[in-house]
Design an enzyme around this catalytic site. Structure first.
Site, short mmCIF file in Angstrom:
data_model
loop_
_atom_site.label_atom_id
_atom_site.label_comp_id
_atom_site.label_asym_id
_atom_site.label_seq_id
_atom_site.Cartn_x
_atom_site.Cartn_y
_atom_site.Cartn_z
N HIS A 148 0.76 -1.26 0.21
CA HIS A 148 -0.02 0.16 0.06
C HIS A 148 1.07 1.22 -0.10
CE1 HIS A 148 -3.15 2.85 1.05
NE2 HIS A 148 -2.32 3.11 2.13
N GLU A 212 -10.58 2.14 3.11
CA GLU A 212 -9.62 1.60 3.42
C GLU A 212 -9.73 0.47 4.34
OE1 GLU A 212 -6.40 4.42 4.53
OE2 GLU A 212 -6.23 5.32 2.46
N SER A 269 -14.87 7.61 10.45
CA SER A 269 -14.17 6.17 10.32
C SER A 269 -15.15 5.29 10.95
CB SER A 269 -12.90 6.12 11.34
OG SER A 269 -12.06 7.19 10.60
N THR A 372 -3.88 0.56 5.84
CA THR A 372 -4.60 -0.43 4.50
C THR A 372 -4.12 -1.73 4.40
OG1 THR A 372 -5.20 1.90 3.92
CG2 THR A 372 -5.60 -0.20 2.50
#
Length: 448
Positions: A148, A212, A269, A372
């Site tokens: 990532h 993510e 989130s 991620t």
């Protein structure tokens, strides 16, 4: 590390029939902790099949031996959140989990007594409102996938796509706990500053919205300020794990990022509602993937014999995408990512050890995101940015739709499965969120 015990026995079944289905996330071998609202009151609970054990009702039932570790642990969850329980030494939540396993197993001597209280004890999960499992004081998000990190470095045109420190320590930033939300509901497209296609800095709804796929570790017992946590002691400080979707407005993030992510991350989130305990995951422990031979060895405070033997998990992770078009056609969400926890360069114990190495104190309920979890394979890319090679190759869906970023109405569903031969597979439940349009008058309100 908690050893494998009777609660993990693959021959153990439950009289709660939905817990015996092969596709359930919550067989009797799992028993994850969470929080919910029932009749307008906050409650703490434990998932079993399609049901949740109401721990306040269990406390009041008299089914637990008075003064036992299990009863003390159950009492600690009586205020409807898990913070007090998570702060206890691991033997207390372990005793409660063991007692529940014995009460819920198909050949339980107390089965008749438990079933007398079944209406109060076992509401269906879909009949209660799930909440964040505990109060979160601090949220730290790491950057621990080499693939990532390297891909995003290339997208930004960096001569060296990996930060200089990446292979020496687990890189992280301090996230925003106030905008953590439990799975489900809307994720509002944020406003912010970014460069448009002409290179001009503009303010408006973020065009490049992304998901993510991450795993989050929940801190149980914390540490005192100035007192680092040794790496092989770190696992005892992790109460359990959930799924985390670190929604990202990449257009905002890439323009603003100097000290680290800020408004491109802090708008929302999502975390899955159930904490799968470290104990439940004991059968799935494994050694982390060895470093490449030419990589620098970790510093002594980040290298532990126990962590090198059992610091990772046999854990597959998935992301599915649903769009307005797919739902109108009656089609199921499309799997767009399949990755594995092996794709982390650093273990969670190394994250904890590094986080506290300067004397920083972690507190009960703190949340640590893995970053991620992208791998080398195309399908293991764990965000839209990587799946489309930063927009160069749009993601094509079975109905002909394409995506270079998430559009309004798109829904992302994260899931995970721990599997190993000889063990009953367990899941984490869903981490779900649907993109809602930006507030149309927000820019005018700010300007005014």
């Amino acid at each position: 590390m908690t050893p494998v015990n009777a609660t993990h026995d693959p021959a153990r079944h439950s009289w709660v029939e939905s817990a015996n289905r092969p596709d359930t996330d919550f067989p009797i071998q799992n028993l994850p902790f969470g929080a919910f609202e029932r009749n307008g009151e906050p409650r703490a609970g434990v998932a079993i099949g399609a049901h949740v054990v109401d721990l306040r009702a269990l406390r009041d039932s008299g089914l637990l031996a008075a003064g036992s570790d299990a009863a003390i642990a159950c009492e600690a969850a009586g205020d409807g959140t898990l913070n007090r329980l998570m702060a206890m030494p691991p033997r207390y939540p372990g005793a409660l989990r063991a007692a529940l396993s014995d009460l819920l197993k198909s050949d339980s001597p107390q089965r008749a007594s438990v079933q007398q209280h079944v209406q109060a004890l076992l509401p269906r999960i879909d009949e209660v409102a799930l909440r964040l499992p505990c109060e979160v004081g601090d949220y730290t998000d790491f950057l621990t996938s080499l693939h990532h990190t390297e891909r995003h470095g290339r997208y930004k045109g960096l001569a060296d796509p990996l930060p200089a420190a990446f292979k020496s320590l687990p890189i992280a930033y301090h996230g925003r706990a106030s905008s953590l939300r439990v799975s489900g509901g809307e994720v509002r497209r944020p406003h912010g500053q970014y460069r448009d296609a002409n290179g001009q800095v503009v303010f408006g709804p973020a065009p490049a919205l992304d998901f993510e796929l991450e795993v989050a570790a929940w801190i149980g017992e914390g540490n005192a300020l100035t007192q680092p946590i040794a790496i092989d002691a770190a696992h005892a400080h992790i109460f359990g794990y959930s799924l985390l979707n670190d929604w990202s407005a990449k257009s905002i993030q890439w323009f603003e990022q100097v000290l680290g992510p800020f408004l491109g991350k802090s708008f929302h989130s999502s975390v899955s509602p159930w904490i799968v305990t470290a104990e439940a995951l004991a059968p799935f422990r494994k050694a982390p993937v060895p470093r490449a031979k030419d990589d620098p060895p970790p510093m002594p405070h980040l290298h532990g014999a126990l962590d090198q033997q059992q610091g990772s998990l046999h854990l597959d992770l998935y992301a599915h995408l649903s769009t307005n078009g797919l739902r109108e056609a009656g089609a199921q969400p499309v799997r767009i990512t399949h990755t594995h926890l092996d794709n982390l360069y650093w273990t969670f114990a190394q994250m904890v050890a590094h986080h506290t190495s300067n004397g920083c104190n972690l507190r009960t309920g703190d949340l640590l995101g893995s970053g991620t979890i992208s791998g080398a394979a195309d399908e293991a890319r764990a965000c839209i940015t990587e799946l489309t090679d930063a927009g160069r190759h749009p993601l094509r869906l079975p109905n002909g739709e394409t995506r270079t970023a998430l559009e309004d109405g798109d829904e992302i569903v994260l899931s995970a499965r721990a599997t190993k031969p000889g063990a009953v597979s367990i899941g984490f439940g869903e981490c779900r969120g649907r993109i809602a349009p930006a507030l149309v008058d927000r820019q005018a309100e700010i300007a005014a």
